[in-house]
Design a protein around this motif. Sequence first.
Motif, mmCIF file in Angstrom:
data_model
loop_
_atom_site.group_PDB
_atom_site.id
_atom_site.type_symbol
_atom_site.label_atom_id
_atom_site.label_comp_id
_atom_site.label_asym_id
_atom_site.label_seq_id
_atom_site.Cartn_x
_atom_site.Cartn_y
_atom_site.Cartn_z
ATOM 1 N N THR A 138 0.993 -0.993 0.461
ATOM 2 C CA THR A 138 0.133 0.074 -0.351
ATOM 3 C C THR A 138 1.199 1.059 0.409
ATOM 4 O O THR A 138 1.426 1.202 0.323
ATOM 5 N N VAL A 139 0.102 2.243 -0.516
ATOM 6 C CA VAL A 139 1.035 4.057 -0.984
ATOM 7 C C VAL A 139 0.422 4.715 -0.036
ATOM 8 O O VAL A 139 -0.890 4.845 -0.735
ATOM 9 N N ARG A 140 1.013 5.678 0.465
ATOM 10 C CA ARG A 140 0.302 7.044 0.614
ATOM 11 C C ARG A 140 0.954 8.499 0.127
ATOM 12 O O ARG A 140 1.899 8.788 0.831
ATOM 13 N N ASN A 141 0.290 9.401 -0.701
ATOM 14 C CA ASN A 141 0.718 10.537 -0.287
ATOM 15 C C ASN A 141 0.449 11.222 0.346
ATOM 16 O O ASN A 141 -0.293 11.537 0.512
ATOM 17 N N LEU A 142 1.883 11.955 1.240
ATOM 18 C CA LEU A 142 1.909 12.893 2.588
ATOM 19 C C LEU A 142 1.212 14.214 1.919
ATOM 20 O O LEU A 142 0.915 14.999 2.956
ATOM 21 N N SER A 143 1.462 14.392 0.975
ATOM 22 C CA SER A 143 1.313 15.792 0.525
ATOM 23 C C SER A 143 0.793 15.317 -0.711
ATOM 24 O O SER A 143 0.733 16.377 -1.976
ATOM 25 N N PRO A 144 -1.198 14.798 -0.739
ATOM 26 C CA PRO A 144 -1.719 15.166 -1.773
ATOM 27 C C PRO A 144 -2.106 15.920 -2.883
ATOM 28 O O PRO A 144 -2.131 16.926 -1.998
ATOM 29 N N PRO A 145 -1.880 16.244 -3.823
ATOM 30 C CA PRO A 145 -2.666 17.210 -5.084
ATOM 31 C C PRO A 145 -3.804 17.943 -4.820
ATOM 32 O O PRO A 145 -4.511 16.778 -4.213
ATOM 33 N N SER A 146 -4.441 18.989 -4.976
ATOM 34 C CA SER A 146 -5.775 19.543 -4.878
ATOM 35 C C SER A 146 -6.866 19.562 -5.920
ATOM 36 O O SER A 146 -7.444 19.701 -5.514
ATOM 37 N N SER A 147 -6.240 18.660 -6.829
ATOM 38 C CA SER A 147 -7.297 18.105 -7.901
ATOM 39 C C SER A 147 -6.317 17.785 -9.236
ATOM 40 O O SER A 147 -4.942 17.480 -8.864
ATOM 41 N N PRO A 148 -6.756 16.460 -9.830
ATOM 42 C CA PRO A 148 -6.827 16.186 -10.468
ATOM 43 C C PRO A 148 -5.707 16.694 -11.450
ATOM 44 O O PRO A 148 -4.558 15.758 -11.714
ATOM 45 N N ALA A 149 -5.776 18.100 -12.426
ATOM 46 C CA ALA A 149 -4.989 18.463 -13.062
ATOM 47 C C ALA A 149 -3.549 19.607 -11.983
ATOM 48 O O ALA A 149 -3.203 19.549 -13.010
ATOM 49 N N ALA A 150 -3.468 19.223 -11.284
ATOM 50 C CA ALA A 150 -2.164 19.972 -10.143
ATOM 51 C C ALA A 150 -1.445 18.828 -11.056
ATOM 52 O O ALA A 150 -1.199 18.285 -10.668
ATOM 53 N N LYS A 151 0.102 20.360 -10.204
ATOM 54 C CA LYS A 151 0.959 19.482 -10.643
ATOM 55 C C LYS A 151 1.604 19.196 -9.695
ATOM 56 O O LYS A 151 1.429 19.311 -8.012
ATOM 57 N N TYR A 152 2.245 17.477 -9.076
ATOM 58 C CA TYR A 152 2.891 17.355 -8.689
ATOM 59 C C TYR A 152 4.182 18.276 -7.698
ATOM 60 O O TYR A 152 5.279 17.789 -8.776
ATOM 61 N N GLY A 153 4.345 18.369 -7.119
ATOM 62 C CA GLY A 153 5.944 18.810 -6.307
ATOM 63 C C GLY A 153 6.964 18.252 -5.298
ATOM 64 O O GLY A 153 6.725 16.988 -5.536
#
Length: 601
Positions: A309-324
């Motif tokens: 299992t995997v979890r992003n600890l800083s998820p994006p706010s929208s589907p098209a948002a850039k992943y920083g």
Amino acid sequence: MSILTSSTSLSYPLYACEFDPEDASKLVVGGGGGASRTGVGNKISLLTITNQDSVIYHTSELELSKEEDNVTSLAVSHPKGKPISVYAGVNSSPEAQKKGNNEHLRVFGIKPESRAKSPIPPAIKELGRSKLFNTKDVNAYQRLLRLSSPFEGSAQVGVCASGLSQQPEIAIFDVTSDNISASPKPRGLLELEREPSDLDVIQTDKDEYLLVYCDDYRLFTHRIKKGVTEEPRCVFSMPDEDTTGIKGKPAFRSLRFLTPTFVLAAANLPKRTGVVLQGFRLPAKVEDNARLALSAKLPKAIMQATGMTVRNLSPPSSPAAKYGDCQFAVAVTGVDNSIYLYTLEHQAVSNVELIINCHPFGVLARVHAAQITDVALSHFGPPAKSTSRTQYVKLASVSVQNSVRVHHIPLRKVIDRNAPLQRGGPPRQPRYVVALKPQVRSPRGIIIAAAVVMALLAVILQASLEVRGLSQPVVHAHRFVPLSWQLQQHPRDAVRAASRQHEGKLIQLLAAQKLGPDGGGRPVVVRENAEAGEHGIEVTSAPHDEAGPPARSWEELPAEQRAAWKERLRRAGHWGEDMGESVFKGVLFSELAGVVGAMVG
């Protein structure tokens, strides 16, 4: 900081678990005894986990039909302001399956708790059931189920895959956003050559999604978009031999999206020899293939992986948002019933995206006494207001022995100093990472090993120079190697070495003769002289015209005289057996009196 643990047991074997995406304190689990008439019921349960006292409370439970199969897969949807929807894989009764009617996808609703203090727990009820697979195989069941991550204002898409079917399939459906028309709307059906090992789906833009799935040795992608019909495309095939050098292909076991660009896979090496985590960069163009962007071998103790299992600890706010810049928490379950914890970094520099630093930060040993059947990390979103309270991401795991374990992994805030800061704009926003220190392999051992190797090479080089007579003694190598090795070098080197190993005057004079600028005109003479010390040997060097009484070269002496001289010289410390007779070349010897076989001149 440490990882806190909560645990509980239920009355039935568990096969699936998932957190409420809007409330990490809510965990849904499911399982049961199936239609085997063992008396063990089939159920879905809602559990509540608190951060304060790390206790798991049994909140609600729904008992399912004992005539049907148990829950085999599970996913949770919770649109903001709407009730919780639970999607589960439950096979219909054997009688219904024989008639070709297997309604394998079930939808359950969980009524939200009342704000008023009431002892009545939230109710779980079935809302609908659907048949999405075309297979008539009575052995088939819904083995895999995934929903795209929720975004406010966007619809979710779900995917499920069959198991033990003669005709493997993946069904795509729309996730409903209310509890009235709960039956999901089919969106497509993929007929496959081989049963998928795992799958995942991610939203990439408004009403655009990407499906990724794998069988044992191949990785596929499939674009989901209204009005677009495409076949799945194989973007990666496992090579015959992995970089580990082990013959045979590693087999994919689990697969999860990191971003729309990267996926992470856990692959089992052949013959139960280990597990490797592999990060793949998905192709940007249709004609390209996926590329291996990261590879990390897990400890030898984990012979095979059973889940991930995997979890992003800083998820994006929208589907098209850039992943920083962000960190992912990764948990891998093994056949040893342990869970291996990793962190993985995503970095974005300009238009270049990378996944790096896959580091372990802990091992949860023997979490369950029996096989781990499912594992899940809770969704995490940074708190709306700044707080000094420790934040956690929760890790849940379940087993066939009715047990539930929840581990609370502490997080900490970090502020990226390289993040852009505009004049007059908002301050740099903090992000969260795992608070536990990663177990990075220290370079200290490598540095020490390299230093030892360099020191050994230096000693060997120094010893070689000493044996050749090209250096002053430091390690005194001449004491540890036969002189015959030294004599194979240049005569000068041999004499130098001999002069250091045997300190008698004979060798000293020979060294002076070989090395001195005018030594060639001064022969070395060895005489018998009763007044010259306890051994009665006199060693001198004089010009030819001052050589004294007649003396013969070594080659002219008879064998008895040579043997006697060697013994006398050895006892006096002028010569050793390992020096050989070549050092006597050019030396003049007087005859020893009383030696049998002496020649009279």
